[in-house]
Design an enzyme around this catalytic site. Structure first.
Site, PDB file in Angstrom:
ATOM      1  N   LYS A   1       0.826  -1.217   0.000  1.00  0.00           N
ATOM      2  CA  LYS A   1       0.000   0.000   0.000  1.00  0.00           C
ATOM      3  C   LYS A   1       0.853   1.257   0.000  1.00  0.00           C
ATOM      4  CE  LYS A   1      -4.412  -1.490   1.924  1.00  0.00           C
ATOM      5  NZ  LYS A   1      -5.466  -1.150   2.891  1.00  0.00           N
TER       6      LYS A   1
ATOM      7  N   LYS B 257     -12.139  -3.153  -6.002  1.00  0.00           N
ATOM      8  CA  LYS B 257     -12.851  -1.895  -6.224  1.00  0.00           C
ATOM      9  C   LYS B 257     -11.948  -0.875  -6.906  1.00  0.00           C
ATOM     10  CE  LYS B 257     -11.605  -0.201  -1.698  1.00  0.00           C
ATOM     11  NZ  LYS B 257     -11.291  -1.352  -0.876  1.00  0.00           N
TER      12      LYS B 257
ATOM     13  N   LYS C  49      -7.182 -10.298  -8.377  1.00  0.00           N
ATOM     14  CA  LYS C  49      -8.351 -10.309  -7.492  1.00  0.00           C
ATOM     15  C   LYS C  49      -9.403  -9.311  -7.964  1.00  0.00           C
ATOM     16  CE  LYS C  49      -8.649  -9.982  -2.908  1.00  0.00           C
ATOM     17  NZ  LYS C  49      -8.303  -9.768  -1.501  1.00  0.00           N
TER      18      LYS C  49
END
Ligand code: TRP
Length: 345
Positions: A115, A210, A207
């Site tokens: 991240k 969003k 995956k």
């Protein structure tokens, strides 16, 4: 102290549109776990702000995640549904755990590395300490079981290490305060099986997410029946028919994903789907998958729309859940203060 021998805690971040992956990987299981456990389901808004969130969107997302829990069948009157920031003990315990966890432990967290990316100097301190807050979420309720996806396994292991180090470091004080030796239980992961790991409809190796720029890669819980049908019809496949055995799914990630989605929605397994559709054409299977997905998500979508239109009701559910959560969390925090040696009011 109150203790549930089998208590489930889990959290979902309010960071944008929920999709089929969130439903099959988390929310559907939350509903199932209500049968055997006392469950606490938390909208983790404090985790969300470890990266920038637009305040107006955040508020909307918190209510949307709560609505999704309820629409999918979580019983907010039996189980506890609330948003994290309403229960101050999460932050309070997180601070104590910041002082238990070691830098070296956090430095190993792969999610932070992903991240934070290349510009690590510019990541928030909150993003770095995120796993300690997650440990606090779980331990403040002395939860015994935590349903999480594969990607959260490392964070859960850290929570277990923190619980153990706290119990060891303060063993004398825990005993002196008449508290159980294993003050914090070791939370057990309930890891979702592979059938609940939903991949992108455009790329079976990624995956469902969003943050994928292509909306066609995911089925949002707010998609209409037409949108669902279009996305499934356009979903990437290979030119072969469906395999006639499980072995035939190897090296065919897109086929594997669509079969996995069907299996999860139909509460069967890949073998069950192959028994029914093996050897057939994808066009036919996709139509069956459209029908099943619309049948399962349609009612949830409709109920979510109804709930989101009445934020007053959602806020009452969250407030009521927060009050019940705080009753448990406050007890833990009182004990933690005594254990650590703080002077209390
Ligand atoms: N980190 C989890 C995720 O992104 C969310 C989360 C926060 C959580 N606190 C938790 C999950 C406690 C389980 C238990 O998916």
């Amino acid at each position: 102290m109150t203790s549930a021998s089998q208590r489930v805690f889990s959290g979902v971040q309010p960071t944008g549109n929920l999709h089929l992956g969130n439903y099959l990987g988390a929310i559907k299981r939350f509903v199932e776990l209500q049968e055997g456990y006392d469950c606490i389901y938390c909208v983790v808004d404090m985790h969300a702000i470890t990266v920038w969130q637009d305040p107006v969107e955040l508020k909307k997302s918190i209510r949307e995640v709560a609505a999704a829990f309820l629409a999918a069948g979580v019983d907010g009157s039996k189980q506890i549904v609330f948003n994290q920031s309403q229960v101050p003990q999460h932050a309070e315990l997180a601070w104590v755990l910041n002082c238990v966890a070691r830098l070296g432990w956090l430095n190993r967290m792969t999610q932070f590395k992903e991240k934070a990316g290349k510009d690590r100097e510019n990541a928030s301190v909150g993003l770095y300490a995120y796993p300690n807050l997650m440990a606090a979420d779980i331990l403040v309720y002395r939860a015994t079981h935590v349903p999480v996806g594969e990607d959260q396994k490392q964070h859960l292991e850290l929570a277990r290490d923190i619980a153990q180090k706290f119990n060891n470091d303060f063993a004398t004080s825990i005993a002196a305060n008449g508290l159980p030796e294993k003050f914090f239980p070791q939370p057990q992961p309930l890891i979702a099986g592979p059938a609940t790991r939903v991949m992108s409809l455009r790329d079976g190796a990624k995956k469902m997410s969003k943050s994928d720029p292509s909306d066609a890669s995911r089925i949002n819980l707010t998609d209409s029946a037409d949108q669902i049908a279009n996305k499934i019809r356009r979903a990437k496949t290979d030119p072969l028919p469906l395999p006639e055995s499980l072995d035939g799914l190897k090296e065919r990630p897109e086929a594997d994903n669509l079969i996995g989605i069907y299996a999860a929605l139909a509460d069967t397994d890949a073998q069950g789907v192959i028994d029914e559709f093996g050897g057939g054409q994808f066009s036919q299977f996709k139509q069956a998958l459209v029908d099943l997905t619309v049948a399962k998500l349609g009612p949830i979508n409709a109920e979510m729309t109804r709930l989101v239109a009445d934020p007053g009701h959602i806020d009452r559910v969250l407030g009521d859940g927060a009050a019940r959560a705080e009753a448990i969390a406050a007890e833990t925090m009182t004990a933690v203060k005594d254990i650590v040696g703080f002077v209390r009011r």
